[in-house]
Each structure stands twice: as structure tokens, then as C-alpha cells.
Motif scaffolding. Structure first.
Motif, mmCIF file in Angstrom:
data_model
loop_
_atom_site.group_PDB
_atom_site.id
_atom_site.type_symbol
_atom_site.label_atom_id
_atom_site.label_comp_id
_atom_site.label_asym_id
_atom_site.label_seq_id
_atom_site.Cartn_x
_atom_site.Cartn_y
_atom_site.Cartn_z
ATOM 1 N N ALA A 50 0.865 -1.214 0.043
ATOM 2 C CA ALA A 50 0.178 0.017 -0.228
ATOM 3 C C ALA A 50 0.824 1.222 0.058
ATOM 4 N N LEU A 51 2.003 1.234 0.750
ATOM 5 C CA LEU A 51 2.717 2.422 0.645
ATOM 6 C C LEU A 51 3.404 2.410 -0.710
ATOM 7 N N GLY A 52 3.739 1.454 -1.381
ATOM 8 C CA GLY A 52 4.369 1.452 -2.590
ATOM 9 C C GLY A 52 3.349 2.088 -3.528
ATOM 10 N N ASN A 53 1.878 1.797 -3.462
ATOM 11 C CA ASN A 53 1.015 2.536 -4.316
ATOM 12 C C ASN A 53 0.700 3.757 -4.049
ATOM 13 N N ALA A 54 1.356 4.427 -2.850
ATOM 14 C CA ALA A 54 1.169 5.670 -2.599
ATOM 15 C C ALA A 54 2.289 6.634 -2.997
ATOM 16 N N TYR A 55 3.241 6.003 -3.010
ATOM 17 C CA TYR A 55 4.528 6.693 -3.774
ATOM 18 C C TYR A 55 4.547 6.869 -5.235
ATOM 19 N N LEU A 56 3.888 5.604 -5.944
ATOM 20 C CA LEU A 56 3.715 5.524 -7.184
ATOM 21 C C LEU A 56 2.698 6.509 -7.661
ATOM 22 N N ALA A 57 1.694 6.758 -6.851
ATOM 23 C CA ALA A 57 0.334 7.638 -7.217
ATOM 24 C C ALA A 57 1.356 9.130 -7.136
ATOM 25 N N GLY A 58 2.231 9.326 -5.996
ATOM 26 C CA GLY A 58 2.941 10.555 -5.853
ATOM 27 C C GLY A 58 4.050 10.754 -7.031
ATOM 28 N N GLY A 59 4.191 9.720 -7.778
ATOM 29 C CA GLY A 59 5.289 9.805 -9.009
ATOM 30 C C GLY A 59 6.749 9.387 -8.596
ATOM 31 N N ASP A 60 6.894 8.908 -7.584
ATOM 32 C CA ASP A 60 8.122 8.558 -6.900
ATOM 33 C C ASP A 60 8.353 7.029 -7.149
ATOM 34 N N LEU A 61 8.615 6.785 -8.475
ATOM 35 C CA LEU A 61 9.067 5.370 -8.911
ATOM 36 C C LEU A 61 9.855 4.602 -8.297
ATOM 37 N N ASP A 62 10.991 5.447 -8.033
ATOM 38 C CA ASP A 62 12.078 4.509 -7.203
ATOM 39 C C ASP A 62 11.814 4.108 -5.758
ATOM 40 N N GLN A 63 11.099 4.929 -5.035
ATOM 41 C CA GLN A 63 10.739 4.525 -3.839
ATOM 42 C C GLN A 63 9.589 3.479 -3.877
ATOM 43 N N ALA A 64 8.720 3.677 -4.756
ATOM 44 C CA ALA A 64 7.545 2.655 -5.149
ATOM 45 C C ALA A 64 8.205 1.423 -5.185
ATOM 46 N N LEU A 65 9.194 1.345 -6.023
ATOM 47 C CA LEU A 65 9.940 -0.060 -6.241
ATOM 48 C C LEU A 65 10.635 -0.592 -5.096
ATOM 49 N N THR A 66 11.137 0.272 -4.470
ATOM 50 C CA THR A 66 11.714 -0.171 -3.204
ATOM 51 C C THR A 66 10.903 -0.954 -2.216
ATOM 52 N N LEU A 67 9.572 -0.176 -2.135
ATOM 53 C CA LEU A 67 8.747 -0.795 -1.048
ATOM 54 C C LEU A 67 7.887 -1.951 -1.693
ATOM 55 N N TYR A 68 7.758 -2.264 -3.023
ATOM 56 C CA TYR A 68 7.214 -3.311 -3.591
ATOM 57 C C TYR A 68 8.222 -4.403 -3.231
ATOM 58 N N ARG A 69 9.497 -4.106 -3.752
ATOM 59 C CA ARG A 69 10.340 -5.287 -3.343
ATOM 60 C C ARG A 69 10.493 -5.755 -1.856
ATOM 61 N N ARG A 70 10.393 -4.785 -1.163
ATOM 62 C CA ARG A 70 10.455 -4.950 0.371
ATOM 63 C C ARG A 70 9.186 -5.938 0.810
ATOM 64 N N ALA A 71 7.836 -5.470 0.247
ATOM 65 C CA ALA A 71 6.701 -6.280 0.501
ATOM 66 C C ALA A 71 6.773 -7.804 -0.223
ATOM 67 N N VAL A 72 7.574 -8.049 -1.291
ATOM 68 C CA VAL A 72 7.733 -9.483 -1.766
ATOM 69 C C VAL A 72 8.692 -10.165 -0.526
ATOM 70 N N ASP A 73 9.975 -9.318 -0.199
ATOM 71 C CA ASP A 73 10.832 -9.720 0.596
ATOM 72 C C ASP A 73 10.159 -10.434 1.968
ATOM 73 N N VAL A 74 9.337 -9.539 2.447
ATOM 74 C CA VAL A 74 8.516 -9.706 3.713
ATOM 75 C C VAL A 74 7.515 -10.905 3.416
ATOM 76 N N ALA A 75 6.964 -11.060 2.385
ATOM 77 C CA ALA A 75 5.966 -11.989 2.308
ATOM 78 C C ALA A 75 6.875 -13.421 1.889
ATOM 79 N N SER A 76 7.957 -13.329 1.412
ATOM 80 C CA SER A 76 8.797 -14.614 1.230
ATOM 81 C C SER A 76 9.195 -15.120 2.460
ATOM 82 N N GLN A 77 9.473 -14.224 3.673
ATOM 83 C CA GLN A 77 9.785 -14.534 4.750
ATOM 84 C C GLN A 77 8.630 -15.330 5.406
ATOM 85 N N LYS A 78 7.501 -14.941 5.294
ATOM 86 C CA LYS A 78 6.346 -15.516 5.897
ATOM 87 C C LYS A 78 6.063 -16.892 5.399
#
Length: 141
Positions: free
Chosen positions: A81-109
Motif C-alpha cells: 500500500a505504501l508503494g501504491n502511495a509513492y507510485l501515485a505521487g510519482g516517486d517510482l524509485d521509492q515505490a519499487l523499493t517498497l514493492y520489493r520489500r513487500a515481496v521480501d517480507v511475504a517470502s519470509q512469511k
């Protein structure tokens, strides 16, 4: 009518008001997990209302609480959801970082439970393609 119904019918302002009222109650009880869920849901509604600062602030608070509870599933969803917010704000680099963290955390689970991933993950990777943004959905290995 509940807050979810207000959000679904397009009365986002009323939905946000009800989420804020529920948030006050969750803090009074106190029920930190419910507080985190309400913060995240409020953040999603604020994003839909184009309040990027409010959306990010609420999602960050929710992430802190879910992380403190070691709730990896919820933390992964909030990171998305944070990635979506940064994407909506035009910060693609931060969005990508957050999406990758989401996958990393989901993978840990998934790794912690030794269960195979089912379906598509919460992640979407942002790639710049000329002047457009392309979303590429990825599965969790």
C-alpha cells in the motif's frame, strides 16, 4: 451503513470520518492490531482521496505496529500500500523499493511456514518504459 460500505459507494469522506472514530476507540481500548488495521484502511481511503501525505503517514504507523507484532503478512500488505502511495505521487524509485520489500517480507512469511506460494504476490515491480509506467506483476518464489 458501515465505513466499508461508504467507501464502496464513493462517499470516501464519510468513510474516512468513520475510520477516524473507530481509530479513537481502538486506541482507548487499547487494541493495537485493530489500530494498525484501521490505520492502513484509512490510509487506503486517503490515497483514493488524493491525500498522499495522510495516506503515507497512516500506512507508516500501521507498518510500525504490524512489525512490532511480527505480523509479516500484514506488514507485507502495508508495504504494498505504501508503494501504491509513492507510485501515485510519482516517486517510482521509492515505490519499487517498497514493492520489493513487500515481496521480501511475504517470502519470509512463506518460508517460515514452509508453505508454497499460491497465486500472485502483493508485489508489482515498476519499470520505466519511455514516458509511461509499466506494472509487471510477479509471484513469490
Amino acid at each position: 451503513m458501515g465505513w466499508l460500505t461508504y467507501a464502496e459507494t464513493g462517499d470516501r469522506l464519510r468513510a474516512a470520518e468513520l475510520y477516524q472514530q473507530a481509530l479513537v476507540l481502538a486506541r482507548q481500548i487499547p487494541d493495537r492490531r485493530r489500530e494498525a488495521s484501521l490505520l492502513s484502511n484509512l490510509g487506503t481511503i486517503l490515497l483514493a482521496m488524493s491525500d498522499l501525505e495522510g495516506a503515507i503517514a497512516n500506512q507508516e504507523q500501521a507498518l510500525t505496529i504490524f512489525t512490532n507484532f511480527d505480523d509479516l503478512r500484514s506488514a507485507s500488505m502495508v508495504l504494498n500500500a505504501l508503494g501504491n502511495a509513492y507510485l501515485a505521487g510519482g516517486d517510482l524509485d521509492q515505490a519499487l523499493t517498497l514493492y520489493r520489500r513487500a515481496v521480501d517480507v511475504a517470502s519470509q512469511k512463506i518460508g517460515a511456514q514452509k508453505q508454497p506460494a499460491v497465486g500472485i504476490s502483493v508485489c508489482c515491480l515498476v519499470n520505466r518504459v519511455t514516458s509511461r509506467t509499466r506494472l509487471v506483476f510477479c509471484g513469490v518464489p
